[in-house]
Design an enzyme around this catalytic site. Structure first.
Site, PDB file in Angstrom:
ATOM      1  N   CYS A 121       0.820  -1.217   0.000  1.00  0.00           N
ATOM      2  CA  CYS A 121       0.000   0.000   0.000  1.00  0.00           C
ATOM      3  C   CYS A 121       0.852   1.264   0.000  1.00  0.00           C
ATOM      4  CB  CYS A 121      -0.911   0.041   1.207  1.00  0.00           C
ATOM      5  SG  CYS A 121      -1.951  -1.390   1.377  1.00  0.00           S
ATOM      6  N   ASP A 166       2.664   2.484   2.602  1.00  0.00           N
ATOM      7  CA  ASP A 166       2.750   3.193   3.874  1.00  0.00           C
ATOM      8  C   ASP A 166       3.249   2.235   4.944  1.00  0.00           C
ATOM      9  OD1 ASP A 166       1.927   5.877   3.544  1.00  0.00           O
ATOM     10  OD2 ASP A 166      -0.137   5.199   3.261  1.00  0.00           O
ATOM     11  N   CYS A 184       3.446   8.447   2.387  1.00  0.00           N
ATOM     12  CA  CYS A 184       3.040   9.721   1.813  1.00  0.00           C
ATOM     13  C   CYS A 184       3.166  10.845   2.839  1.00  0.00           C
ATOM     14  CB  CYS A 184       1.611   9.626   1.315  1.00  0.00           C
ATOM     15  SG  CYS A 184       0.444   9.195   2.598  1.00  0.00           S
ATOM     16  N   CYS A 202      -3.647   6.631   7.823  1.00  0.00           N
ATOM     17  CA  CYS A 202      -2.311   7.008   8.299  1.00  0.00           C
ATOM     18  C   CYS A 202      -2.313   7.138   9.816  1.00  0.00           C
ATOM     19  CB  CYS A 202      -1.859   8.333   7.673  1.00  0.00           C
ATOM     20  SG  CYS A 202      -1.616   8.240   5.901  1.00  0.00           S
TER      21      CYS A 202
END
Lengths: 405, 295
Positions: free
Chosen positions: B35, B37, B62, B106
């Site tokens: 993904c 992350d 990100c 996140c």
């Protein structure tokens, strides 16, 4: 400092000459081309002229083969849906795994509706295997409604041998469409000497405005319109013509023709300079795609062990616009399907940045980008669990293995 | 480009506590490289007091993943382990003045890294129950896996039911086709959602025919009991809920404290509604008290 735009595969700036040519069509030249009176007649004349200019850029045999649409996506949808409607007994489509979503999403939907879709795989360089293609054509033969293969990939710039692939389809009596939105204006095209039946073009990729596209439709190709209604575009695309944008596209095509050589020499040199400059300064970086056969303006560079969005945010802060090969918008979104199809590892695919140049870019801008990129990558690598000091940690994939990978 | 808050941008451009931590005695590695992350959280915990004396992070991800990691380290420094474990992903998002719905994961990753690092310090094994699918409903940040699980658990058949149970599709309605796709994937077909006026919804799995019909009094008592059970959860996040009015299938509540005006208010109401639907065995709608005035 003036911002630097290197995202021309996403969209381009309208050429000032294009804007100037369009302006009268918002004011005194507002007529409907279908009207008998003089307001309409003048517009009709301008549309004819624009059609001729598009014909010249594409090397089409007849100007009636040019059908104006609203965008590249509409042209793609029209082509595919026309092929399956006009040949209801043929329910198979051949395409590639690296097409634009304008093709892939449509094909996924058609699959749900019972059509059979075969997607050609690509190798590490992003090339298709022509033997696999040939055997698919042989295997499915007259069950195939259409083959649709992009002329140039938007992310890597890799070129596909569409002229050869169209010949091969033609030999089997199969229609061939190419999504050429990235190729038109960057490569010389002469459709009359090919077996390509349909081609999609998007105005805003070649310095015309957004909201105008073209479907090239070879004479005598069986066709069913997407939009039915008035007799515009000879009944093949109903709806009042977007006259200002069509005129703008005509001018943009003429300019593209005039700059074709510069695109393949000047712009190409700038792109090569950018690539060499960055790769010379940044370790653990490489170019994606087929470096021998690709668009002259596109550089897709993978920076290992960092994620693309961070790079873009930092470049943006310095006034540099590029795009990433990965768009993290949800928890499970994978990096670009193009990178995955080429087998690029996740740690590099997520860190891929696409720089796409145009004739407006300068050497000074290229040098500014070459200077800006290495510190950005170094700064983000300092945050990366895969990086330590001057290089990746030993055995990066083993050293950092997060849960739920 | 994402609509990041100033605070997110600031923490991204100037991350606090980044890089390896010498003498860390608790480390948590979570995330998914697929993904894009992933995060390593390193803690220096005082063994006597269990106070987190220092916290560092390294993140592959990100802008908002980096900002969330940075925020997390700032929030937990100086806290005891038990205090730190009270930090929710919403706390991390709030600290950053909010995250776009697509980026809320996140903050979830930050919270999970914390749990993993504390488990690592305590010599425990941390296992996550984390599963995230494609984001379907952008209004309420509901992903495909959550919708799928809810459909299976409750035998849902229509898009309307999915919206009642999960909130997905209750906003702009652009995701209704995607929800129907998930329904087809789970049920093998799409059941029509024709309105069935005044007919007892006997086919609803949650309404068991053996369950005796509640009197009005019993029904309201049941609603109160259910809300009582939810309140401690909200109070932990410094919020609260009060029952205001029951009008047939419409149950009006007042959110207070931190819940009031929180950007997750709709999701909170959705969660309360889910519990009430389960408890009452009927489809009810939970509405903020403000909605009463408009009716």
């Amino acid at each position: 400092m003036k911002p630097i735009y290197m995202d021309n595969n996403a969209t381009t700036a309208c050429d000032p000459a294009v804007v100037e040519a369009m302006l009268p069509f918002f004011t005194e030249q507002f007529g409907n081309a279908s009207s008998i009176h003089s307001f309409g007649a003048q517009v009709g004349k301008a549309l004819k002229e624009a059609r001729g200019r598009v014909q010249t850029l594409l090397g089409a045999a007849h100007d009636s083969e040019i059908v104006f649409t609203s965008c590249g996506t509409e042209s793609d949808s029209t082509a595919i849906l026309s092929a399956i409607k006009a040949q209801p007994e043929r329910r198979t489509i051949i395409t590639t795994v690296v097409e634009h979503p304008a093709i892939l999403t449509l094909c996924d939907q058609l699959e749900k509706e019972g059509y059979v879709v075969h997607k050609l795989k690509v190798n590490k360089k992003g090339r298709v295997d022509l033997d696999e293609y040939k055997s698919l054509l042989g295997q499915f033969g007259d069950r195939v409604a259409i083959v649709s293969v992009m002329w140039a990939n938007n992310e890597t710039g890799t070129l596909f041998p569409v002229e050869e692939m169209a010949e091969m389809a033609h030999e089997k009596g199969i229609m061939f469409h190419t999504d050429a939105v990235q190729a038109v204006g960057k490569l010389p095209i002469d459709l009359k000497s090919t077996r390509i039946d349909m081609l999609s073009l998007s105005g805003h990729k070649l310095h015309a405005p957004k909201g105008i596209g073209v479907l090239y439709l070879r004479r005598n190709t069986r066709f069913r319109p997407l939009l039915r209604g008035g007799h515009q575009e000879r009944g093949r695309r109903a709806g009042t013509e977007n006259s200002a944008s069509i005129v703008g596209l005509g001018v943009a095509c003429e300019l593209a023709m005039a700059h074709m050589e510069a695109e393949n020499t000047v712009v190409k040199r700038l792109r090569d300079r950018l690539e060499r400059g960055i790769l010379g300064k940044v370790p653990n970086a490489f170019v994606n795609g087929d470096t021998l056969y690709r668009l002259p303006n596109t550089a897709s560079i993978a920076f290992e062990y960092v994620e693309g969005e961070g790079i873009l945010l930092m470049l943006n802060k310095q006034g540099i616009a590029a795009s990433s090969g990965s768009a993290c918008t949800s928890g499970s979104l994978e990096p670009s399907h193009v990178m995955r199809a080429m087998g690029i590892p996740y740690t590099a695919a997520h860190g891929t940045i696409r720089f796409s140049l145009s004739r407006y870019n300068t050497e000074e801008e290229v040098d500014r980008v070459i200077a800006a990129v290495p510190p950005v990558i170094a700064q983000l690598r300092k945050l990366s669990p895969y990086w330590s000091g001057e290089g990746p940690v030993p055995n990066p994939e083993q050293a950092f293995q997060p849960e739920y990978a | 480009m994402w609509d990041y808050s100033e605070k997110v941008r600031e923490h991204f451009f100037n991350p606090r506590n980044s890089g390896p931590l010498e003498n860390a005695n608790g480390t948590g590695d979570v995330g998914s490289i697929k993904c894009g992350d992933a995060l390593r959280l390193m803690l220096k915990v005082n063994p006597e007091t269990e106070i987190i004396e220092d916290a560092h992070f390294q993140t592959f991800g990100c802008g908002s993943a980096i900002a969330s990691s940075s925020a997390l380290t700032e929030i937990i420094k100086g806290k005891t382990l038990d205090e730190a474990l009270q930090v929710s992903n919403q706390d991390i998002a709030d600290y950053l003045d909010g995250l776009p719905p697509e980026k809320m994961h996140c903050s979830v990753m930050g919270r999970e890294a914390l749990q993993a690092a504390v488990a690592n310090y305590r010599g425990e094994v941390w296992s996550d129950d984390h599963e995230e699918g494609d984001l379907v409903c952008k209004c309420f940040a509901i992903d495909a896996v959550m919708i799928e699980d809810t459909i299976r658990a409750n035998g849902l058949k229509t898009r309307e039911e999915v919206t009642n149970y999960t909130k997905a599709g209750g906003g702009c309605s652009a995701c209704h086709e995607k929800i129907e796709d998930v329904l087809i994937a789970v049920n093998g077909r799409l059941y029509s959602s024709e309105p069935k006026p005044n007919k007892a919804p006997a086919n609803l799995p949650s309404e068991s025919p053996v369950k005796p019909k509640l009197t009005n009094y019993q029904r309201i008592r049941k609603i109160e009991d259910t809300l009582e059970a939810i309140r401690p959860m909200l109070q932990r996040d410094h919020g609260d809920v009060t029952l205001i009015e029951v009008d047939g299938k419409k149950i009006y509540v007042a959110l207070s404290g931190a819940c009031q005006g929180c950007q997750m208010e709709a999701a909170t109401l959705g969660g309360i509604q889910h519990k009430l639907v389960e408890a009452l065995g009927e489809l009810v709608q939970v509405l903020p008290v403000g909605a009463m005035a408009h009716n």
